[in-house]
Scaffold this active site. Structure first.
Site, short mmCIF file in Angstrom:
data_model
loop_
_atom_site.label_atom_id
_atom_site.label_comp_id
_atom_site.label_asym_id
_atom_site.label_seq_id
_atom_site.Cartn_x
_atom_site.Cartn_y
_atom_site.Cartn_z
N ARG A 178 0.83 -1.20 0.00
CA ARG A 178 0.00 0.00 0.00
C ARG A 178 0.87 1.26 0.00
O ARG A 178 1.98 1.24 0.52
CB ARG A 178 -0.92 0.08 1.21
CG ARG A 178 -0.75 -0.93 2.27
CD ARG A 178 -1.75 -0.68 3.37
NE ARG A 178 -2.31 -1.94 3.83
CZ ARG A 178 -3.33 -2.04 4.65
NH1 ARG A 178 -3.91 -0.95 5.12
NH2 ARG A 178 -3.80 -3.21 5.03
N GLU A 220 -4.37 5.86 2.64
CA GLU A 220 -3.68 4.83 1.87
C GLU A 220 -4.36 4.55 0.55
O GLU A 220 -5.59 4.60 0.44
CB GLU A 220 -3.65 3.52 2.67
CG GLU A 220 -2.84 3.61 3.94
CD GLU A 220 -2.86 2.30 4.72
OE1 GLU A 220 -1.86 2.01 5.38
OE2 GLU A 220 -3.88 1.57 4.65
N ALA A 271 -17.92 -1.63 15.02
CA ALA A 271 -18.58 -1.57 13.71
C ALA A 271 -18.44 -2.86 12.90
O ALA A 271 -19.27 -3.16 12.06
CB ALA A 271 -18.04 -0.38 12.91
N GLN A 272 -17.39 -3.62 13.13
CA GLN A 272 -17.16 -4.84 12.34
C GLN A 272 -17.86 -6.07 12.91
O GLN A 272 -18.02 -7.09 12.22
CB GLN A 272 -15.63 -5.08 12.26
CG GLN A 272 -15.15 -6.38 11.64
CD GLN A 272 -15.49 -6.57 10.15
OE1 GLN A 272 -15.57 -7.70 9.67
NE2 GLN A 272 -15.72 -5.50 9.44
N ASP A 295 -4.02 -4.02 12.94
CA ASP A 295 -3.84 -3.91 11.49
C ASP A 295 -3.00 -2.71 11.09
O ASP A 295 -3.10 -2.23 9.97
CB ASP A 295 -5.19 -3.89 10.78
CG ASP A 295 -5.99 -2.68 11.18
OD1 ASP A 295 -5.52 -1.90 12.04
OD2 ASP A 295 -7.09 -2.49 10.64
N LYS A 337 -0.14 -1.40 16.62
CA LYS A 337 -1.46 -1.85 17.08
C LYS A 337 -1.53 -3.38 17.07
O LYS A 337 -1.60 -4.00 16.01
CB LYS A 337 -2.53 -1.26 16.17
CG LYS A 337 -3.96 -1.55 16.63
CD LYS A 337 -4.95 -0.83 15.74
CE LYS A 337 -6.36 -1.41 15.91
NZ LYS A 337 -7.19 -1.17 14.73
#
Lengths: 362, 362
Positions: free
Chosen positions: B55, B66, B149-150, B237, B241
């Site tokens: 990326r 990104e 949210a996921q 990710d 982190k």
């Protein structure tokens, strides 16, 4: 229950080709070119501040697709651009482009715009902005070798920004020259169609080479170029594509946008890796000399750099204010509770199911 | 004189957030997740074929923007995605995304789509597709640590693709768990809200960690994890982190998407550069073993890779056919004569000037 309306934050402004044309006409093409030159000069002056990522290229047998990102720490921009030489045969554009501007502090996109037209405008404005610094004083005549899609924009920019209004035109395809003459007729230029490149450069103080073949070509040879001219070489812009004989480069002072990229894509790909060049931003910032004598040949080896697209994106964003020349695109999912993306989806489902039950169309 | 109409070639399909929700509901969320898993598996199986560019990231104090490009030689796709942890405080999304699919042979874009929702769907489909290969046979229970949210998408995908319908939920913020319970109630899950992560993983064969803090956290420690489980670690990710204690990684067989990227962004950033991992595409293509014993801990260190977005873009492009869930954007300048971009601009100007004279609005 009505479908939840996306909030203001969910929208970005989109400038279609049609709206870009409207925007440009509402301002006037030559004014746009002058304004762009000002935005470009501002960004060249603060060149050091920018992220200078090399372009990210995906090559294939038929062409290349590139992403060109950059950022000044406040805004982030990138351009998508393809180059597919064979496209012309099937009635498609060789190069198409679009661009995006986003806020660095939130990462939210704010502008999406066509950039095929905008790139033509910024390329011409860059050439003329550079020529204003490097061309001999009082230049009135430009030879234009290569009369394709970029040529009219170059002509208008050179006049608007440098006062050049006499054009000597040459293209290997006379139909291209005829098109250029037709498009510029009645706009106050003194136009001369020439039968050879040699004839075109007679008496010209500025020579623009802007041809499209993806191959090592030699549009100009050394014996054609006299002392004191400024060469605006913008057709060689990818590996394997050059327009000038190496001897011309050796006799010239060469100016570039961003050295690492130009060594790969520009005319200087023919030269050794330590061939001396000056970055144009240094001239504009007063950190390096531009033209220093009447006999000097100055050569702008222009390949197009991400910062120029950034300037153009900034300009469009600023000039859109107060106009209606854009559409609003709902491209950002914006739930009331950022953690509740799924809730947004299910509520939209319940709502559209409700609409279906009521017989409303989606 | 009417304004020249752009040809078909000038348009690309745009899927707004609203149209993405309509498309998903018209198909059904769980069917979409199953379909996506199939597209993903197809692309993992031909992994070797893809351009695997890292990326291109633009970092700032507030976050990162990104571009994630890839190509299979026929289509080219990229995703724009930002990550701005502080956005939530001002009511904005931490992550927003959009994507584009283009034809490699012409370089012409064909699809532009929101990808915030689509990324949530593809992330969940990837996790479940991987779990189908690695989770112990007959798994029925998943611990879900991190209920943001996921989480709902993970739950639906794990049920649709792996048959897991018992969920044990934990989040440091009980309001997040309450939101998850509310959203999944009535959908046929057996839901247990837990007071600690330890409690959540009791009796679970699959453990999903999906927390959002950008810092080295230790959501799971070694003594919490029993033999035989599959860990689906998708919250860590980016550099800095992570969610798992290094000792868990040492006891596990670790599976990744694309090793060079995961060593920078994934849980294994804690481990030495030669820490052994298996790329998931090898398992799917039958070139490397997945789970080999009942006592083995398998761990998917998922960070999200460009090829997954590519699969999702392909899926949307294919499923749009015959629906009305898109708008047509005039983003490509398409003059009748590709060399005559300027002529297109002037004719549009003449036409709009004509309209103005007739008093029509632009």
């Amino acid at each position: 229950m009505p479908a939840p309306k996306p909030s203001e934050l969910a929208f970005i402004r989109f400038v279609s080709v049609e709206n870009m044309m409207r925007l440009v006409h509402s301002i006037g093409v030559e004014t746009v070119l002058k304004d762009l030159a000002r935005y470009l000069e501002d960004d060249f002056r603060r060149w050091d501040l920018f992220d200078k990522t090399p372009r990210v290229a995906a090559h294939s047998e038929d062409g290349v697709i590139e992403l060109m990102p950059t950022s000044d720490g406040v805004s982030y921009g990138f351009k998508y651009v393809n180059g597919h030489p064979k496209n012309t045969k099937s009635g498609l554009q060789t190069v198409t482009a679009f661009g995006l501007l986003a806020r660095v502090d939130t990462g939210y996109p704010e502008l999406l715009t066509e950039m095929t037209l905008l790139t033509a405008l910024r390329t011409a404005a860059t050439s003329a902005m550079v020529a204003r610094h490097l061309a001999p004083k009082g230049a009135t005549t430009m030879a234009m070798i290569g009369n394709g899609a970029q040529s009219e924009f170059q002509a208008l920019a050179m006049r608007a920004i440098c006062g050049i209004d006499r054009l000597r035109l040459y293209d290997i395809d006379p139909a291209a020259t005829a098109k250029l003459v037709r498009n510029l007729s009645g706009l106050g230029f003194d136009l001369t169609a020439c039968k050879t490149a040699q004839e075109a450069i007679e008496g010209a103080q500025v020579i623009t080479t802007c041809t499209a073949d993806k191959q090592y070509a030699t549009i100009l040879t050394d014996n054609m170029v006299g002392a004191g001219v400024h060469i605006n070489a913008i057709g060689g812009d990818c590996p394997g594509k050059t327009e000038l004989h190496g001897d011309i480069l050796r006799r010239s002072d060469v100016f570039v946008e961003y050295t690492p990229q130009t060594r790969i894509e520009g005319e200087i790909q023919q030269m050794p890796a330590d061939f001396s060049v000056t970055e144009m931003w240094q001239v504009i910032a007063g950190a390096a000399p531009g033209r220093t004598s009447d006999r000097q040949i100055t050569l702008f080896d222009g390949v197009g750099f991400a910062i120029e697209d950034f300037s153009a994106l900034r300009y469009v964003r600023d000039r859109l204010e107060g106009t209606g020349f854009f559409q609003s695109l709902d491209i950002i999912a914006d739930p009331d509770d950022p953690r509740d993306l799924f809730g947004m989806l299910t509520r939209a489902g319940a709502s559209s199911a409700g609409m279906q039950r009521e017989g409303a169309t989606l």
